[in-house]
Design an enzyme around this catalytic site. Sequence first.
Site, short mmCIF file in Angstrom:
data_model
loop_
_atom_site.label_atom_id
_atom_site.label_comp_id
_atom_site.label_asym_id
_atom_site.label_seq_id
_atom_site.Cartn_x
_atom_site.Cartn_y
_atom_site.Cartn_z
N HIS A 5 3.44 3.26 -8.82
CA HIS A 5 3.29 1.83 -9.15
C HIS A 5 4.58 1.30 -9.80
O HIS A 5 5.02 0.19 -9.53
CB HIS A 5 2.09 1.60 -10.07
CG HIS A 5 0.78 1.99 -9.44
ND1 HIS A 5 0.45 1.62 -8.15
CD2 HIS A 5 -0.26 2.73 -9.90
CE1 HIS A 5 -0.75 2.10 -7.85
NE2 HIS A 5 -1.19 2.78 -8.89
N LEU A 51 10.27 -21.27 -4.44
CA LEU A 51 9.42 -20.21 -3.86
C LEU A 51 8.16 -20.13 -4.71
O LEU A 51 8.23 -20.08 -5.94
CB LEU A 51 10.15 -18.86 -3.90
CG LEU A 51 9.29 -17.63 -3.55
CD1 LEU A 51 8.96 -17.62 -2.06
CD2 LEU A 51 10.01 -16.34 -3.93
N ASP A 68 0.84 -1.20 0.00
CA ASP A 68 0.00 0.00 0.00
C ASP A 68 0.87 1.25 0.00
O ASP A 68 1.99 1.24 0.53
CB ASP A 68 -0.90 -0.02 1.25
CG ASP A 68 -2.01 1.00 1.17
OD1 ASP A 68 -2.31 1.48 0.06
OD2 ASP A 68 -2.57 1.35 2.22
C1 FPP Z 1 -1.46 0.15 -3.53
O1 FPP Z 1 -1.06 1.50 -3.53
C2 FPP Z 1 -0.90 -0.61 -4.64
C3 FPP Z 1 -1.62 -1.20 -5.64
C4 FPP Z 1 -3.08 -1.12 -5.70
C5 FPP Z 1 -0.99 -1.94 -6.75
C6 FPP Z 1 0.24 -2.75 -6.47
C7 FPP Z 1 1.03 -2.88 -7.71
C8 FPP Z 1 2.38 -2.85 -7.84
C9 FPP Z 1 3.26 -2.79 -6.70
C10 FPP Z 1 3.06 -2.85 -9.17
C11 FPP Z 1 2.93 -4.04 -10.09
C12 FPP Z 1 3.06 -5.38 -9.51
C13 FPP Z 1 3.75 -6.44 -10.01
C14 FPP Z 1 3.42 -7.77 -9.45
C15 FPP Z 1 4.83 -6.35 -11.01
P1 FPP Z 1 -2.17 2.63 -3.71
O2 FPP Z 1 -2.20 3.00 -5.15
O3 FPP Z 1 -3.46 2.17 -3.14
O4 FPP Z 1 -1.58 3.79 -2.85
P2 FPP Z 1 -2.35 4.96 -2.09
O5 FPP Z 1 -3.17 4.29 -1.01
O6 FPP Z 1 -1.25 5.79 -1.54
O7 FPP Z 1 -3.18 5.67 -3.10
#
Ligand code: FPP
Length: 257
Positions: free
Chosen positions: A53, A147, A36
């Site tokens: 991201h 893994l 997050d």
């Molecule tokens: C949460 O941060 C994150 C996500 C919803 C997406 C997670 C994706 C990645 C880490 C990148 C791609 C993954 C792979 C497997 C290569 P948020 O956007 O909710 O953050 P915020 O709460 O600060 O808005």
Amino acid sequence: MLKSLEGFIEPGSEEERLVNELDFSRIPDHVAVIMDGNGRWAKKRDLPRVEGHRAGAKSVQEVIETSARLGIKVLTLYAFSKENWKRPKREIATLWRLLEDYLKKEDKVLVENNFRLRVVGQREDLPPAIRRELERVEELTRNNDKLQICLALNYGGRAEIVDAVKKALKDKSVNPDTLDEKIFSRYLYTAGIPDPDLLIRTSGEFRVSNFLLWQIAYSEIWITQDYWPDFRRKHLLQAIVDYQKRERRFGDIHPPR
Ligand code: FPP
């Protein structure tokens, strides 16, 4: 120091201090992560959310490598929830592109390292090209056992339980009188995967956000204030050191009679 960590951990670093605190006979088998704070990380830097991201994808790679070197068996990453479809189209498209790039670039690395990829979530509603790519890599790595990387995609914990109930009801071999937790768990997306020992959440939120609701019944929870793109191997080491200090009683008393 474990052989797999030699040359990976810098002598004299904080990571080395943490590694020295670890009991390698009690490394958690399954670590699950709520990644997050990508958006907030980007906002803090005056960057578009998608840059958060992109930076988060690098943390994913670091955590995968560190998990394997520590001997963790299963790493589950909450990459896209059922609720994430509410986000702007451009952001959603970037998330899928990052995942596709990752799969196209890293498939050989997964094979070479004996890593298995598995998807948990409602895969039938994923964009078709992404679904095909995921299934290709799942197939390519299906016999690997160093893994297991479980990507939670289009995932919701309540939806998973409802889907499991539907599957169990359709299964003629299920007898309601003898149905128990062990049998029921075979109908979850995570069938055959042990429950997480440790659940990590970044960005300081104290919520489980519909993640693995069934499976985290007895998981230890570790929360860091840092945003996911800032998550480094030292965070994973801190989480495990802390986990090893907890007393897991699973509802029993300690010491058990
Ligand atoms: C949460 O941060 C994150 C996500 C919803 C997406 C997670 C994706 C990645 C880490 C990148 C791609 C993954 C792979 C497997 C290569 P948020 O956007 O909710 O953050 P915020 O709460 O600060 O808005």
